[in-house]
Design a protein around this motif. Structure first.
Motif, PDB file in Angstrom:
ATOM      1  N   SER A   1      -5.586   0.380  -1.071  1.00  0.00           N
ATOM      2  CA  SER A   1      -4.598   1.205  -1.765  1.00  0.00           C
ATOM      3  C   SER A   1      -5.218   2.387  -2.513  1.00  0.00           C
ATOM      4  O   SER A   1      -4.660   3.467  -2.537  1.00  0.00           O
ATOM      5  CB  SER A   1      -3.779   0.361  -2.743  1.00  0.00           C
ATOM      6  OG  SER A   1      -2.439   0.706  -2.685  1.00  0.00           O
ATOM      7  N   VAL A   2      -6.334   2.162  -3.170  1.00  0.00           N
ATOM      8  CA  VAL A   2      -7.055   3.264  -3.819  1.00  0.00           C
ATOM      9  C   VAL A   2      -8.474   3.311  -3.249  1.00  0.00           C
ATOM     10  O   VAL A   2      -8.962   2.309  -2.717  1.00  0.00           O
ATOM     11  CB  VAL A   2      -7.126   3.085  -5.360  1.00  0.00           C
ATOM     12  CG1 VAL A   2      -5.748   3.209  -5.977  1.00  0.00           C
ATOM     13  CG2 VAL A   2      -7.771   1.763  -5.738  1.00  0.00           C
ATOM     14  N   PRO A   3      -9.150   4.455  -3.346  1.00  0.00           N
ATOM     15  CA  PRO A   3     -10.536   4.517  -2.871  1.00  0.00           C
ATOM     16  C   PRO A   3     -11.408   3.514  -3.634  1.00  0.00           C
ATOM     17  O   PRO A   3     -11.113   3.179  -4.794  1.00  0.00           O
ATOM     18  CB  PRO A   3     -10.955   5.958  -3.207  1.00  0.00           C
ATOM     19  CG  PRO A   3      -9.678   6.723  -3.335  1.00  0.00           C
ATOM     20  CD  PRO A   3      -8.678   5.751  -3.861  1.00  0.00           C
TER      21      PRO A   3
ATOM     22  N   ARG B   1       0.807  -1.216   0.000  1.00  0.00           N
ATOM     23  CA  ARG B   1       0.000   0.000   0.000  1.00  0.00           C
ATOM     24  C   ARG B   1       0.838   1.262   0.000  1.00  0.00           C
ATOM     25  O   ARG B   1       0.438   2.275  -0.551  1.00  0.00           O
ATOM     26  CB  ARG B   1      -0.887   0.034   1.251  1.00  0.00           C
ATOM     27  CG  ARG B   1      -2.097  -0.837   1.142  1.00  0.00           C
ATOM     28  CD  ARG B   1      -3.228  -0.355   2.041  1.00  0.00           C
ATOM     29  NE  ARG B   1      -2.984  -0.576   3.444  1.00  0.00           N
ATOM     30  CZ  ARG B   1      -3.856  -1.185   4.261  1.00  0.00           C
ATOM     31  NH1 ARG B   1      -5.002  -1.626   3.792  1.00  0.00           N
ATOM     32  NH2 ARG B   1      -3.588  -1.331   5.524  1.00  0.00           N
TER      33      ARG B   1
ATOM     34  N   ASN C   1      -4.595   8.510  -7.849  1.00  0.00           N
ATOM     35  CA  ASN C   1      -5.624   7.638  -7.273  1.00  0.00           C
ATOM     36  C   ASN C   1      -5.197   7.112  -5.913  1.00  0.00           C
ATOM     37  O   ASN C   1      -6.006   6.994  -5.003  1.00  0.00           O
ATOM     38  CB  ASN C   1      -5.899   6.437  -8.191  1.00  0.00           C
ATOM     39  CG  ASN C   1      -6.682   6.834  -9.414  1.00  0.00           C
ATOM     40  OD1 ASN C   1      -7.240   7.938  -9.480  1.00  0.00           O
ATOM     41  ND2 ASN C   1      -6.715   5.953 -10.407  1.00  0.00           N
ATOM     42  N   ARG C   2      -3.931   6.757  -5.819  1.00  0.00           N
ATOM     43  CA  ARG C   2      -3.464   6.182  -4.552  1.00  0.00           C
ATOM     44  C   ARG C   2      -3.244   7.250  -3.482  1.00  0.00           C
ATOM     45  O   ARG C   2      -3.475   7.004  -2.303  1.00  0.00           O
ATOM     46  CB  ARG C   2      -2.168   5.394  -4.785  1.00  0.00           C
ATOM     47  CG  ARG C   2      -2.399   4.095  -5.553  1.00  0.00           C
ATOM     48  CD  ARG C   2      -1.093   3.359  -5.826  1.00  0.00           C
ATOM     49  NE  ARG C   2      -1.330   2.099  -6.540  1.00  0.00           N
ATOM     50  CZ  ARG C   2      -0.379   1.369  -7.090  1.00  0.00           C
ATOM     51  NH1 ARG C   2       0.900   1.758  -7.020  1.00  0.00           N
ATOM     52  NH2 ARG C   2      -0.663   0.234  -7.712  1.00  0.00           N
ATOM     53  N   ALA C   3      -2.759   8.423  -3.878  1.00  0.00           N
ATOM     54  CA  ALA C   3      -2.436   9.446  -2.880  1.00  0.00           C
ATOM     55  C   ALA C   3      -3.648  10.293  -2.527  1.00  0.00           C
ATOM     56  O   ALA C   3      -3.685  10.919  -1.475  1.00  0.00           O
ATOM     57  CB  ALA C   3      -1.313  10.339  -3.393  1.00  0.00           C
TER      58      ALA C   3
ATOM     59  N   ARG D   1      -2.730  15.373   2.533  1.00  0.00           N
ATOM     60  CA  ARG D   1      -4.142  15.274   2.175  1.00  0.00           C
ATOM     61  C   ARG D   1      -4.992  14.935   3.401  1.00  0.00           C
ATOM     62  O   ARG D   1      -6.093  15.447   3.576  1.00  0.00           O
ATOM     63  CB  ARG D   1      -4.336  14.189   1.107  1.00  0.00           C
ATOM     64  CG  ARG D   1      -5.719  14.201   0.456  1.00  0.00           C
ATOM     65  CD  ARG D   1      -6.064  12.873  -0.176  1.00  0.00           C
ATOM     66  NE  ARG D   1      -5.959  11.768   0.767  1.00  0.00           N
ATOM     67  CZ  ARG D   1      -6.826  11.506   1.732  1.00  0.00           C
ATOM     68  NH1 ARG D   1      -7.905  12.257   1.890  1.00  0.00           N
ATOM     69  NH2 ARG D   1      -6.627  10.500   2.555  1.00  0.00           N
TER      70      ARG D   1
ATOM     71  N   HIS E   1     -12.331   3.664  -7.267  1.00  0.00           N
ATOM     72  CA  HIS E   1     -11.283   3.492  -8.280  1.00  0.00           C
ATOM     73  C   HIS E   1     -10.953   2.026  -8.545  1.00  0.00           C
ATOM     74  O   HIS E   1     -10.182   1.711  -9.449  1.00  0.00           O
ATOM     75  CB  HIS E   1      -9.995   4.208  -7.855  1.00  0.00           C
ATOM     76  CG  HIS E   1     -10.022   5.679  -8.076  1.00  0.00           C
ATOM     77  ND1 HIS E   1     -10.265   6.253  -9.299  1.00  0.00           N
ATOM     78  CD2 HIS E   1      -9.836   6.706  -7.210  1.00  0.00           C
ATOM     79  CE1 HIS E   1     -10.226   7.575  -9.186  1.00  0.00           C
ATOM     80  NE2 HIS E   1      -9.975   7.876  -7.929  1.00  0.00           N
TER      81      HIS E   1
ATOM     82  N   VAL F   1      -4.482   6.255   4.258  1.00  0.00           N
ATOM     83  CA  VAL F   1      -4.236   5.308   3.165  1.00  0.00           C
ATOM     84  C   VAL F   1      -5.488   4.437   2.986  1.00  0.00           C
ATOM     85  O   VAL F   1      -5.923   3.790   3.934  1.00  0.00           O
ATOM     86  CB  VAL F   1      -3.032   4.406   3.483  1.00  0.00           C
ATOM     87  CG1 VAL F   1      -2.764   3.447   2.336  1.00  0.00           C
ATOM     88  CG2 VAL F   1      -1.796   5.243   3.792  1.00  0.00           C
ATOM     89  N   PRO F   2      -6.065   4.409   1.787  1.00  0.00           N
ATOM     90  CA  PRO F   2      -7.252   3.568   1.593  1.00  0.00           C
ATOM     91  C   PRO F   2      -6.911   2.087   1.822  1.00  0.00           C
ATOM     92  O   PRO F   2      -5.799   1.650   1.525  1.00  0.00           O
ATOM     93  CB  PRO F   2      -7.629   3.814   0.128  1.00  0.00           C
ATOM     94  CG  PRO F   2      -6.932   5.077  -0.261  1.00  0.00           C
ATOM     95  CD  PRO F   2      -5.695   5.145   0.574  1.00  0.00           C
TER      96      PRO F   2
ATOM     97  N   ARG G   1      -0.057  11.759   1.073  1.00  0.00           N
ATOM     98  CA  ARG G   1      -1.152  11.201   1.870  1.00  0.00           C
ATOM     99  C   ARG G   1      -1.248  11.896   3.224  1.00  0.00           C
ATOM    100  O   ARG G   1      -2.347  12.149   3.729  1.00  0.00           O
ATOM    101  CB  ARG G   1      -0.925   9.690   2.042  1.00  0.00           C
ATOM    102  CG  ARG G   1      -1.282   8.899   0.784  1.00  0.00           C
ATOM    103  CD  ARG G   1      -0.735   7.482   0.821  1.00  0.00           C
ATOM    104  NE  ARG G   1      -1.445   6.601  -0.108  1.00  0.00           N
ATOM    105  CZ  ARG G   1      -1.070   5.367  -0.418  1.00  0.00           C
ATOM    106  NH1 ARG G   1       0.015   4.848   0.135  1.00  0.00           N
ATOM    107  NH2 ARG G   1      -1.774   4.638  -1.254  1.00  0.00           N
TER     108      ARG G   1
END
Lengths: 437, 437
Positions: A334-336, A144, B32-34, B323, A339, A330-331, B320
């Motif tokens: 890894s991504v929301p 991640r 997308n990840r950050a 954000r 996505h 951190v989702p 991250r």
């Protein structure tokens, strides 16, 4: 600002004991590193009276799970009961009530992760899962965070210590599967009902989680092709050895030309590879990213203290997030969630590779011609062929290694070969993975 | 909330190119990840005109470092110039102006880290150093976060790919050091002035950083005992091989009974160990924690793309954090500066171990008696002794392996042995580390 991270725990078995032990042993170390103390407030267990040999001090031990799940004086619930029932409901309730949850429960996450992550997200809380995969090996955080700059095209490894122990012992001692399994059960390395481990279910649960994080796909345990180690014989292991391979239960997710391959099965890997060097109860995960190249992570995949290390890593992350005022840094995957995208799976006709094939054949003229004719009809070409021993009455082993073929062709050919009069047992095939790190 | 992480870069050499390439290649993946885009705004380099083969789009390339260091339109400065002068001043100014800094510069951090971390802390900004140690291998984050529940008692590994490549090649091809070094230089695996690598300085810089984080001690590069690989001969390598060992430049920090051992030097490790299996330009770090046990991290320790992966990991962390509204989520050295405490270092009289000793002696009666008398006087007992070849005129090699002794005794004994008429070269000793993973 939070004064302490107040922790409730569900379950006080092996791992629960390890987590409590760690938290009670290292209060200053943890507080110095996290910036706030980690305080174990309450443990719910079916056996609150049992002596675990820990100086629990002011920690409350209760037989009532609701004292943890529905509590208002806790920030986080650590779920270490395992299984789906009643765990799923308990985790659901804990999240619903706005508490963070940390769990080592791979089955729960692999099968119900999407709902639980969505719920956690809607409540603005964390659902920590580092301990669910590979014990002390920090592969969740690594995928991640540390490899966040990489497009990942494969993640694979040894994710089940029980199977790896059994295969290691079978080779080292030349013993059959059943004997080594019984021995592993006696030593506590395998469960009384070992099917979760030896049928590849446990490894597939873990692979489902790793795949989702690595590839940004929804969790989808059902799409993994699973084959366990019950059918790996000492003969196969001896042949592998002779040809310069080791047999490993390999969990692998690989992306090739937009198609996913997600498999848990015994494969042959070259003796000199790093995968082959992972022995006994150890776990190892290999990740290939487009910038990092292949990195590898190795350690103890289970047990009281290694799993506790991973649970506490999640607790420390949470404490640091809360202290620093971070929310959903951190989702989980890894991504929301919006996505995440599903990737198509390779069919058996698309899965290419070379294979080891073992048959038991009657030793008489023409047998080889019959078999090779079938293989030729399926466009399978042979790289090597071995036959050992001669017997006018008993079946003798016939071993072949194919060139690159598709799995579909191999399967079809073996079905036909099995029909031959001269073939005495169902032929066995094992994929050869020669290109791994 | 931040709309994008605005990045300035100092230096546009190999690693700089890799970082720019990654950021320009993966904008959507990273965003997308950050949760926010990572935007490369400006690069300062001595050669702004040179074509690096990248489609730089709107990225400004300037010859003026102040356009990055003193800029007000950047959130973070990535320092990839290397060295101390003028880098130290530039990093200082960037931090002073309230910008975060990410660097791959181990020399700078090992030697001036304490000041720079203190400055970053006082300004409330991050100083990211993942890329400073072991390239793509995420050992900084692992020590600070994934193993945060553990009291760590040893961290060791292969931290210099150049030395590991040279030692691997010397063994594989049976060639002398100088020849392999020249070959490595021709291939770009070693610098024109290789002393930073082969004298152990680079590995010691990295070990200083790992030790501080693992043990919560102030950064103190000066206390590391360093010995490079210049004196490792092909004879030593052949002997090691014969006795079942590999020679590796091992960087190790170990805590025993409250005393630190911090060494970078060639040691012998058993052929079957995982340390021995780390070959060529790869790096690997092993960490032993009281709960995790030994975990191991392996990958490419240098190079354009692997180092870029680590730099971008720090950028992603920063994005991250920003954000999510987190400030100083994890202290740079794992604990806040006021919690760091210096630990005493083992003296040579306290460093215990067994040793390989190689001498060149004249082959005549009484020589062995003289040598063993000296060893006996220093209370050094011999586990094995090997002598090969006979010659009435030339010196012949005499190799011994000692039982557990102290390093001080070995050193003293070898000084006396060197005085003997019958001993023709300074005796060489190499520590044997038989107990590593």
């Amino acid at each position: 600002m939070l004064e302490a991270l107040r922790i409730g725990m569900l379950g006080f078995g092996t791992v629960g004991r390890g987590v409590a032990d760690l938290l009670l042993n290292h209060p200053d170390l943890l507080a110095n590193r996290a910036g706030i103390p980690l305080r174990l407030v309450r443990i719910a267990t079916r056996n609150p009276e049992r002596d675990r040999g820990l100086a629990l001090g002011s920690v409350e031990v209760t037989g009532n799970v609701h004292r943890v799940v529905d509590a208002t004086d806790l920030d986080v619930v650590v779920e270490l009961i395992g299984g789906i029932i009643p765990t799923r409901d308990l985790v659901h309730r804990a999240l619903e009530s706005g508490k963070h949850v940390i769990t080592a429960n791979k089955a729960l996450i692999a099968e119900y992760g999407p709902d639980l992550f969505a719920l956690a997200h809607s409540k603005g809380v964390q659902l920590g899962i580092e301990a669910a995969v590979a014990g002390a090996v920090p592969i969740i955080k690594t995928l991640r965070e540390s490899l966040a700059g990489n497009r990942i095209d494969s993640v694979y490894g040894i994710l089940n210590g029980t199977c790896n122990y059994i295969l290691t012992e079978m080779r080292a001692k030349g013993l059959p599967f059943a004997r080594v399994l019984a021995d592993a059960q006696a030593k506590g390395f395998a469960e009384a009902d070992p099917s979760f481990d030896i049928d590849g279910i446990d490894a597939a649960h873990k692979l489902a989680i790793l795949s989702a994080i690595a590839f940004g796909t929804p969790l989808d345990y059902g799409r993994i092709l699973k084959e366990g180690i019950r059918h790996v014989s000492e003969t196969d292991i001896a042949w592998a050895n002779e040809m310069g391979y080791r047999i490993k239960l390999l969990a692998m997710s690989r992306l090739r030309e937009g198609l996913m391959e997600m498999t848990v099965r015994p494969v042959m890997v070259p003796v000199g590879s790093m995968v082959a060097a992972v022995e006994g109860v150890f776990n190892a995960v290999f990740v290939h990213g487009d910038y990092a190249g292949t990195t590898m992570y190795h350690g103890r995949g289970a047990g009281e203290r290694p799993t506790a290390s991973a649970v506490v890593a999640d607790l420390m992350d949470l404490a640091r997030d809360l202290r620093a005022g971070a929310k959903e840094r951190v989702p989980s995957l890894s991504v929301p969630v919006h996505h995440l995208r599903t990737l198509p799976i390779q069919s058996a006709a698309q899965r290419q590779g070379s294979f080891y094939i073992r048959m038991a054949v009657v030793d008489r003229p023409g047998v080889l011609a019959e078999i090779t004719a079938i293989l030729a009809r399926h466009a399978i070409s042979i790289d090597a062929i071995h036959q050992k021993g001669r017997s006018p009455v008993e079946a003798v082993p016939l071993v072949m290694v194919t060139h690159e073929s598709t799995e579909e062709r191999i399967t079809q050919a073996l079905i036909e070969i099995e029909q031959l009069d001269s073939v005495r047992e169902p032929p066995r095939s094992i994929r050869i993975e020669a290109g791994l790190a």
